[in-house]
Design a protein around this motif. Structure first.
Motif, PDB file in Angstrom:
ATOM      1  N   VAL A  48      50.046  39.811 -49.962  1.00 21.82           N
ATOM      2  CA  VAL A  48      50.042  40.853 -48.927  1.00 21.82           C
ATOM      3  C   VAL A  48      49.236  42.027 -49.464  1.00 21.82           C
ATOM      4  O   VAL A  48      49.560  42.554 -50.530  1.00 21.82           O
ATOM      5  CB  VAL A  48      51.480  41.324 -48.606  1.00 21.82           C
ATOM      6  CG1 VAL A  48      51.466  42.368 -47.497  1.00 21.82           C
ATOM      7  CG2 VAL A  48      52.354  40.137 -48.232  1.00 21.82           C
ATOM      8  N   TRP A  89      51.985  41.310 -39.737  1.00 21.75           N
ATOM      9  CA  TRP A  89      51.207  40.692 -40.817  1.00 21.75           C
ATOM     10  C   TRP A  89      51.458  39.186 -40.867  1.00 21.75           C
ATOM     11  O   TRP A  89      50.521  38.394 -40.988  1.00 21.75           O
ATOM     12  CB  TRP A  89      51.547  41.318 -42.173  1.00 21.75           C
ATOM     13  CG  TRP A  89      50.649  40.769 -43.244  1.00 21.75           C
ATOM     14  CD1 TRP A  89      49.383  41.166 -43.536  1.00 21.75           C
ATOM     15  CD2 TRP A  89      50.927  39.663 -44.123  1.00 21.75           C
ATOM     16  NE1 TRP A  89      48.852  40.396 -44.542  1.00 21.75           N
ATOM     17  CE2 TRP A  89      49.785  39.463 -44.921  1.00 21.75           C
ATOM     18  CE3 TRP A  89      52.037  38.828 -44.305  1.00 21.75           C
ATOM     19  CZ2 TRP A  89      49.723  38.471 -45.898  1.00 21.75           C
ATOM     20  CZ3 TRP A  89      51.969  37.840 -45.272  1.00 21.75           C
ATOM     21  CH2 TRP A  89      50.824  37.659 -46.064  1.00 21.75           C
ATOM     22  N   HIS A 145      42.701  47.451 -40.134  1.00 17.12           N
ATOM     23  CA  HIS A 145      43.768  48.225 -39.498  1.00 17.12           C
ATOM     24  C   HIS A 145      43.204  49.536 -38.961  1.00 17.12           C
ATOM     25  O   HIS A 145      42.810  50.407 -39.731  1.00 17.12           O
ATOM     26  CB  HIS A 145      44.892  48.492 -40.501  1.00 17.12           C
ATOM     27  CG  HIS A 145      45.986  49.360 -39.958  1.00 17.12           C
ATOM     28  ND1 HIS A 145      46.720  49.006 -38.844  1.00 17.12           N
ATOM     29  CD2 HIS A 145      46.479  50.561 -40.364  1.00 17.12           C
ATOM     30  CE1 HIS A 145      47.610  49.959 -38.595  1.00 17.12           C
ATOM     31  NE2 HIS A 145      47.480  50.910 -39.502  1.00 17.12           N
ATOM     32  N   ARG A 184      48.158  38.584 -39.588  1.00 20.11           N
ATOM     33  CA  ARG A 184      47.461  39.107 -40.771  1.00 20.11           C
ATOM     34  C   ARG A 184      46.741  40.416 -40.432  1.00 20.11           C
ATOM     35  O   ARG A 184      45.639  40.676 -40.901  1.00 20.11           O
ATOM     36  CB  ARG A 184      46.478  38.083 -41.339  1.00 20.11           C
ATOM     37  CG  ARG A 184      47.114  36.794 -41.823  1.00 20.11           C
ATOM     38  CD  ARG A 184      47.953  37.033 -43.085  1.00 20.11           C
ATOM     39  NE  ARG A 184      48.386  35.779 -43.692  1.00 20.11           N
ATOM     40  CZ  ARG A 184      49.578  35.226 -43.515  1.00 20.11           C
ATOM     41  NH1 ARG A 184      50.458  35.813 -42.721  1.00 20.11           N
ATOM     42  NH2 ARG A 184      49.899  34.101 -44.126  1.00 20.11           N
ATOM     43  N   ARG A 185      47.404  41.217 -39.620  1.00 24.98           N
ATOM     44  CA  ARG A 185      46.853  42.518 -39.249  1.00 24.98           C
ATOM     45  C   ARG A 185      47.924  43.593 -39.401  1.00 24.98           C
ATOM     46  O   ARG A 185      49.068  43.304 -39.715  1.00 24.98           O
ATOM     47  CB  ARG A 185      46.335  42.501 -37.797  1.00 24.98           C
ATOM     48  CG  ARG A 185      45.087  41.679 -37.604  1.00 24.98           C
ATOM     49  CD  ARG A 185      44.506  41.842 -36.200  1.00 24.98           C
ATOM     50  NE  ARG A 185      43.253  41.108 -36.069  1.00 24.98           N
ATOM     51  CZ  ARG A 185      42.062  41.586 -36.429  1.00 24.98           C
ATOM     52  NH1 ARG A 185      41.957  42.801 -36.915  1.00 24.98           N
ATOM     53  NH2 ARG A 185      40.972  40.858 -36.281  1.00 24.98           N
ATOM     54  N   THR A 244      47.970  45.524 -44.215  1.00 25.31           N
ATOM     55  CA  THR A 244      46.651  45.115 -44.727  1.00 25.31           C
ATOM     56  C   THR A 244      45.904  46.278 -45.370  1.00 25.31           C
ATOM     57  O   THR A 244      44.740  46.131 -45.747  1.00 25.31           O
ATOM     58  CB  THR A 244      45.777  44.538 -43.600  1.00 25.31           C
ATOM     59  OG1 THR A 244      45.515  45.570 -42.628  1.00 25.31           O
ATOM     60  CG2 THR A 244      46.442  43.362 -42.913  1.00 25.31           C
ATOM     61  N   GLY A 267      42.969  39.171 -43.771  1.00 24.37           N
ATOM     62  CA  GLY A 267      44.171  39.955 -43.951  1.00 24.37           C
ATOM     63  C   GLY A 267      45.039  39.563 -45.131  1.00 24.37           C
ATOM     64  O   GLY A 267      46.163  40.039 -45.264  1.00 24.37           O
ATOM     65  N   ARG A 268      44.505  38.734 -46.032  1.00 20.00           N
ATOM     66  CA  ARG A 268      45.253  38.284 -47.208  1.00 20.00           C
ATOM     67  C   ARG A 268      44.442  38.622 -48.461  1.00 20.00           C
ATOM     68  O   ARG A 268      43.207  38.561 -48.445  1.00 20.00           O
ATOM     69  CB  ARG A 268      45.460  36.773 -47.094  1.00 20.00           C
ATOM     70  CG  ARG A 268      46.088  36.097 -48.283  1.00 20.00           C
ATOM     71  CD  ARG A 268      46.041  34.585 -48.112  1.00 20.00           C
ATOM     72  NE  ARG A 268      46.382  33.914 -49.365  1.00 20.00           N
ATOM     73  CZ  ARG A 268      47.384  33.070 -49.505  1.00 20.00           C
ATOM     74  NH1 ARG A 268      48.135  32.781 -48.465  1.00 20.00           N
ATOM     75  NH2 ARG A 268      47.622  32.501 -50.664  1.00 20.00           N
TER      76      ARG A 268
END
Length: 537
Positions: free
Chosen positions: A52, A331, A156, A335-336, A340, A197-198
Motif C-alpha cells: 500500500v 484502495w 489521487h 487502487r485509488r 495511494t 496504485g500499488r
C-alpha cells in the motif's frame, strides 16, 4: 541453505536484496549462463503495508522489516539522535520508502565525471535510467517504456497539492511537468514507483519476474557476517541464518549491495577498512582502506506545518473511522484514493540564490501533518511543506562498534556543520514561507503551526532547524567511487586493492545527488550489471 559443513558455490553472490541487489539478481541471471545467490538479512516482502503506497507511515518503525538505526548525538542538531529507517526485507529500503521517482540533475552526474569517474556523466547514465523505466507517459528523449520499474503519475486528486503548485507560480517559480526531463528546476507533481496504485519496489519490479529461474537462488533471514579472502581475492561469504552459520563460495565475484550503512559495515567486519579501527576490534586487516565508511552524506529536511480550515487533509481521513474505512475500501477495490499518496505529492526544485547554476533546495509538499514522521497525524486539519538542501557540504562517518555483525554501526552525519548548509536552510525556509502565503493557498490556510509567527529572525529560523530538522532518508557515499587515496571503488565499482569484490549501491556515489536516491541507485545497479557481464566474457 543450511550448509555449515559443506560450502556451496555460485558464480555470483549478491549480499543485500535492496534497490540495487534485486536489479543485479535479475540481470545477472537473465541469460541462464551464470548461477546467482541473493542473500537478504530480512524476511520476504509479505507485509501488506509494503504494497500500500501510504504504508511507509506504518513501516517507519516496524522492526520486522526495518534496521531502525539511530545516529550518534548530532552536534548541529542540539545533540539530538536522528532516527534512520533502512529496509530489512526483500526490496530493501525500496519496500519502505516514500516512493518518489527523482533522478537528480544532469549536472550531478557530469560532476561525477569531472571528478575523474569516466563513464558516469549524464549522457553515460541516461540509457540506464531509460532501460530501467516503464514510464506511464511513454518513451521519449529522457524516458523509457517497457523496463521493469513502473513510473507513474499521481493517482489521487488533491486540491491542496494543486494549490501549492499554483502558489509557487505566483511566487515566480515556473511550472515543470517533468522533474526528470530536460531540467529539474520548477514546481510540479512528483511521479512515483507505483503500478496501478500499488508500490513497485525493486523486489516487485525486478525480483518477482526472475524468482523462478533455476539459476537464481534467494535466501532470506540471512545476515552476512563477513567476507573471507584468499590473499587479496574475495572468495567466500559467511552468513547466519536461523541460528546456523553458513558459507557460500563465489566462483566469479562477490557483490556487496547492502546500502550506505551496511556495505561499509560488512567491509570493515571483513578486514577492509581503516586499519586502526579494525585492529581496535581485533579484526585482521586484509586491506588498509581508510575511505571505507568515510564521506557519509544525507539530506536533511526541515518541515513547516500549516493548519487548514477545510477538512480535506489526510489527517481528516485517518482520524475519522468512517472515512478511514472508506479509504481502505477504495484502495482495495480500485487502487485509488488517499492510500495511494506518496511521501510528496507536489513540490519544487529551486535556487536560494540567483548566483547558483542549478537548484540547491527541494520542496516536498504533503496533504497531512504530524510532529514526527511515522507517528500519529495531528488531530487538526493540517498539511506539510518541507525544505531539503540538495547538496550539503557536511560529511560524516560510519564505523563498526565491535566485531559483532549484529551490533548496529556508529553513524555520525554531522548535519549543519558548514555555513553554506546553515544559510541554505535559512534562505530556503524564507522562500517556502513566501509560497505558502500566496493567494492560491489563502483559502486553505488558517495559520502556520510551526515554526509559527514568532520565528522570524535568521537566528530563530536556524534554532528551529536545529531543534526539528530530520533526515529525508538518503544516506550515500560511504564506499565512494573515485581515483584518490580515500576512494573505495573504481569506475567499474571494483573495490580498489581487492579482486573479485564490488560494491553496488548508493554507497558508491561520489557525492550526494540532487534528489531522492532510489532511482539513481537502481540506475547504478543497471550499469553495474552490464559491466559485470562484460568483464565475465
Amino acid at each position: 541453505m543450511n550448509n555449515n559443513n559443506d560450502t556451496v558455490e555460485f558464480d555470483y553472490v549478491v549480499v543485500g536484496a535492496g534497490s540495487a541487489g534485486c536489479v543485479l539478481a535479475n540481470r545477472l541471471s537473465a541469460d541462464g549462463k551464470y548461477s546467482v545467490l541473493l542473500l537478504e538479512a530480512g524476511p520476504k516482502d509479505s507485509n501488506i503495508w509494503i504494497h500500500v503506497p501510504i504504508g511507509y507511515g506504518k513501516l517507519f518503525k516496524e522492526k520486522a522489516v526495518n534496521w531502525m538505526y539511530q545516529t550518534e548525538p548530532e552536534p548541529g542538531l542540539n545533540g539530538r539522535q536522528v532516527f534512520q529507517p533502512r529496509g530489512k526485507v526483500l526490496g530493501g529500503t525500496s519496500s519502505i520508502n516514500g516512493l518518489l521517482y527523482v533522478r537528480g540533475q544532469h549536472e550531478d552526474y557530469d560532476r561525477w565525471r569531472q571528478r575523474g569517474n569516466a563513464g558516469w556523466g549524464f549522457e553515460d547514465v541516461l540509457p540506464y535510467f531509460k532501460k530501467a523505466e516503464n514510464q506511464q507517459r511513454g518513451e521519449d528523449q529522457y524516458h523509457g517504456a517497457g523496463g521493469p520499474l513502473p513510473v507513474s503519475d499521481w493517482r489521487h486528486h488533491d486540491p491542496l497539492s494543486e494549490a501549492f503548485v499554483k502558489a509557487a507560480g505566483e511566487a515566480g517559480i515556473p511550472f515543470n511537468p517533468d522533474f526528470n526531463g530536460a531540467k529539474q528546476e520548477g514546481a510540479g507533481f512528483f511521479q512515483s514507483t507505483t503500478s496501478r496504485g500499488r508500490r513497485a519496489s525493486s523486489a516487485f519490479s525486478y525480483l518477482r519476474p526472475a524468482k523462478n529461474r533455476g539459476n537464481l537462488h534467494i535466501e532470506t533471514d540471512a545476515l552476512a557476517q563477513r567476507i573471507l579472502f584468499e590473499g587479496r581475492r574475495a572468495r567466500t561469504v559467511e552468513y547466519r541464518q536461523r541460528g546456523q552459520l553458513c558459507s557460500v563460495r563465489a566462483r566469479r565475484e562477490i557483490l556487496v549491495s547492502s546500502g550506505a550503512y551496511n556495505s561499509p559495515q560488512l567491509l570493515q567486519l571483513s578486514g577492509v577498512g581503516p586499519a586502526d579501527l579494525l585492529k581496535s576490534h581485533g579484526i585482521d586487516v586484509v586491506l588498509d582502506s581508510p575511505g571505507v565508511g568515510n564521506d557519509l552524506q544525507d539530506h536533511l529536511q526541515v518541515r513547516i506545518v500549516m493548519r487548514c480550515p477545510q477538512r480535506i487533509t489526510l489527517n481528516d481521513v485517518i482520524n475519522n473511522p468512517v472515512r478511514r474505512v472508506l479509504a481502505g475500501m477504495q484502495w482495495a477495490a480500485l487502487r485509488r484514493g488517499p492510500l495511494t499518496i506518496a511521501a510528496g505529492t507536489s513540490g519544487a526544485f529551486l535556487k536560494t540564490s540567483p548566483r547558483l547554476a542549478s537548484p540547491d533546495v527541494q520542496i516536498h509538499f504533503i496533504p497531512f501533518s504530524t510532529d514526527k514522521m511515522g507517528e500519529k497525524l495531528h488531530p487538526f486539519s493540517g498539511f506539510t511543506a518541507s525544505v531539503c538542501q540538495l547538496r550539503p557540504e557536511s560529511r560524516g562517518t560510519l564505523r563498526i562498534r565491535s566485531a559483532d555483525p549484529a551490533q548496529p554501526p556508529e553513524i555520525r552525519i554531522n548535519y549543519l556543520a558548514t555555513e553554506t548548509d546553515r544559510r541554505t536552510f535559512i534562505d530556503g525556509i524564507g522562500i517556502l514561507r513566501g509560497i505558502l502565503a500566496k493567494p492560491a493557498l489563502r483559502e486553505y490556510v488558517t495559520e502556520e503551526v510551526y515554526p509559527g509567527a514568532k520565528v522570524v529572525s535568521d537566528d530563530d529560523i536556524l534554532a528551529f532547524c536545529r531543534q526539528t530538522g530530520s533526515t529525508v532518508y538518503h544516506p550515500t557515499s560511504t564506499c565512494r567511487m573515485g581515483n584518490d587515496p580515500l576512494a573505495v571503488v573504481d569506475q567499474r565499482l571494483k573495490v580498489r586493492g581487492i579482486e573479485g569484490l564490488r560494491v553496488v549501491d548508493a554507497s558508491v556515489m561520489p557525492d550526494l545527488m540532487s534528489g531522492n536516491t532510489n532511482a539513481p541507485t537502481i540506475m547504478i545497479a543497471e550499469k553495474a550489471s552490464d559491466m559485470i557481464l562484460a568483464d565475465a566474457r
